[in-house]
Design an enzyme around this catalytic site. Structure first.
Site, PDB file in Angstrom:
ATOM      1  N   HIS A 146     -13.650   1.104  -1.061  1.00  0.00           N
ATOM      2  CA  HIS A 146     -13.256   2.494  -1.329  1.00  0.00           C
ATOM      3  C   HIS A 146     -11.913   2.606  -2.027  1.00  0.00           C
ATOM      4  O   HIS A 146     -11.476   3.698  -2.378  1.00  0.00           O
ATOM      5  CB  HIS A 146     -13.289   3.325  -0.044  1.00  0.00           C
ATOM      6  CG  HIS A 146     -12.136   3.117   0.884  1.00  0.00           C
ATOM      7  ND1 HIS A 146     -11.135   4.042   1.050  1.00  0.00           N
ATOM      8  CD2 HIS A 146     -11.833   2.092   1.707  1.00  0.00           C
ATOM      9  CE1 HIS A 146     -10.274   3.603   1.944  1.00  0.00           C
ATOM     10  NE2 HIS A 146     -10.672   2.414   2.349  1.00  0.00           N
ATOM     11  N   CYS A 167      -3.158   5.249   7.206  1.00  0.00           N
ATOM     12  CA  CYS A 167      -3.279   4.725   8.564  1.00  0.00           C
ATOM     13  C   CYS A 167      -2.152   5.199   9.466  1.00  0.00           C
ATOM     14  O   CYS A 167      -2.242   5.106  10.688  1.00  0.00           O
ATOM     15  CB  CYS A 167      -3.298   3.197   8.526  1.00  0.00           C
ATOM     16  SG  CYS A 167      -4.697   2.543   7.598  1.00  0.00           S
ATOM     17  N   ASN A 170       0.799  -1.223   0.000  1.00  0.00           N
ATOM     18  CA  ASN A 170       0.000   0.000   0.000  1.00  0.00           C
ATOM     19  C   ASN A 170       0.833   1.276   0.000  1.00  0.00           C
ATOM     20  O   ASN A 170       0.287   2.366  -0.162  1.00  0.00           O
ATOM     21  CB  ASN A 170      -0.940   0.020   1.209  1.00  0.00           C
ATOM     22  CG  ASN A 170      -0.202  -0.142   2.520  1.00  0.00           C
ATOM     23  OD1 ASN A 170       0.496  -1.136   2.733  1.00  0.00           O
ATOM     24  ND2 ASN A 170      -0.342   0.817   3.413  1.00  0.00           N
TER      25      ASN A 170
END
Length: 380
Positions: free
Chosen positions: A199, A323, A149
């Site tokens: 999403h 995050c 990510n």
């Protein structure tokens, strides 16, 4: 505004938005109700389940809807571990996983589970030899992400999955960044569990899914009603699930065109950056990566400062995973690649999506060059 942080979240597609709207007002029934309004909602959920199953070559009965990728990851790891309650077990993951996997593994360690965090190459790839070396007689399951990510590197999931399957070891992959962006076939990947989040592929926030291969057990997550095969009780987010199904269907249908275009946007950006700042580092360069994502380390410069200067120009990029935003700590992913703390804090992630244009990529590259020059001029 120019938005180039699609790895953090994406805009809901027009089709997904249009399809979900009726289930917020007109067809707002509870999917567990037995009258027509509820039955219509139930049918909509099952249609979405079919859409997801088709997209990843699974059976509809193998798809469980969740609130997103973090829930799916946590549930898979904790759920599998709980199946071996009372046994001394060993788990393997990688050093560059998403925090929802890393932190779940830390929790398992606190419960007495032994966890091995595999190293990665300088390009950010888990090598099968390191997996083979880490296996123990009591290794019960392995969790390795399909696509990172932060730097976008793709892992050899099919090779790892085939090897683990031959040894009867359960295999989970966090495919949150991959689903909808590259072809994903659960049988070709040889995975038992797979997580995804709407999403990330132009669906609505608050919805995701966990693929659980047929016949495999999994501990119940939420107690209550019979929703989601009595594994995850609670009234379903019908509108979000509908949007997920259509967004994924739309993304998969255009996957090759989007892949080609977003990869070209990255090339345009990096080519221009290499001209004005020759000694930048493209993290993960030299291996297979997600289309549209690039992580760049700038020499002797604060990535956060660059990000804020771009924000003043209406350009959205990030310094790390969403995050981890707001924490003054270097990315664990970049450190695992061998970067120093200073280098890790000097990095920017750009992630293009289906709505980005070539002109936007050009503007971003020019803005990055300008921001870098401005910061370095003040530091002299």
């Amino acid at each position: 505004m120019i938005y180039a942080d699609n790895a953090a979240t994406t805009r809901v597609s027009d089709i997904a938005y249009e399809r979900m709207l009726p289930y917020l007002q007109e067809h707002y029934g509870n999917a567990s109700s037995q009258y027509s309004l509820g039955i219509k909602a139930k049918h909509a959920i099952e249609q979405s389940r079919q859409q997801v199953a088709k997209a990843i070559n699974a059976e509809a009965s193998e798809i469980i809807f969740t609130s997103g990728g973090s829930e799916a990851n946590s549930w898979a790891l904790m759920g599998i571990a709980n199946l071996f309650e009372g046994e001394t077990i060993h788990v393997i993951t990688s050093s560059i996983e998403h925090h929802s996997v890393i932190n779940t593994c830390h929790t398992l360690e606190n419960k007495g589970v032994e966890v091995t965090y595999l190293p990665v190459s300088k390009q950010g790839v888990v090598e099968i030899e390191s997996l083979k070396a880490a296996l123990q007689p009591n290794t019960k399951f392995v969790s390795i992400m399909l696509a990172n990510n932060e730097i976008g590197t793709l892992q050899p999931i099919a090779e790892l999955g085939r090897y683990l399957g031959e040894r009867g070891i359960l295999f989970h992959t966090d495919a949150v960044q991959a689903v909808g962006h590259i072809p994903v076939d659960i049988n070709e990947l040889h995975v038992d569990f797979l997580s995804a989040s709407a999403h990330k592929f132009n669906g609505a926030k608050g919805t995701g899914f966990l693929f659980k291969r047929s016949g495999l057990p999994l501990k119940q997550l939420i107690f209550g009603g019979e929703q989601e095969y009595a594994l995850r009780a609670g009234t379903e987010n019908v509108a979000g699930i509908v949007a997920l199904g259509y967004a994924l269907e739309e993304s998969v249908s255009a996957i090759q065109d989007t892949y080609t275009r977003t990869s070209s946007l990255v090339k345009l950006t990096t080519d221009k950056l290499k001209e004005c700042i020759p000694n930048i580092i493209i993290n993960g360069e030299g291996t297979a990566v997600l289309p549209g994502m690039v992580n760049i380390t700038f020499p002797r410069t604060s990535g956060e400062a660059i990000m804020h200067l771009l924000d003043l120009k209406g350009i959205c990029v990030s310094t790390s995973s969403a995050c981890n935003a707001g924490k003054d700590t270097p990315s664990h992913v970049l450190l695992a690649l061998g970067l120093t703390e200073q280098q890790a804090k000097s990095s920017i992630r750009i992630s293009f999506g289906k709505y980005n244009t070539f002109n936007e990529a050009k503007i971003i590259a020019e803005a990055l060059c300008s921001a870098y020059s401005k910061i370095n001029a003040h530091s002299v």
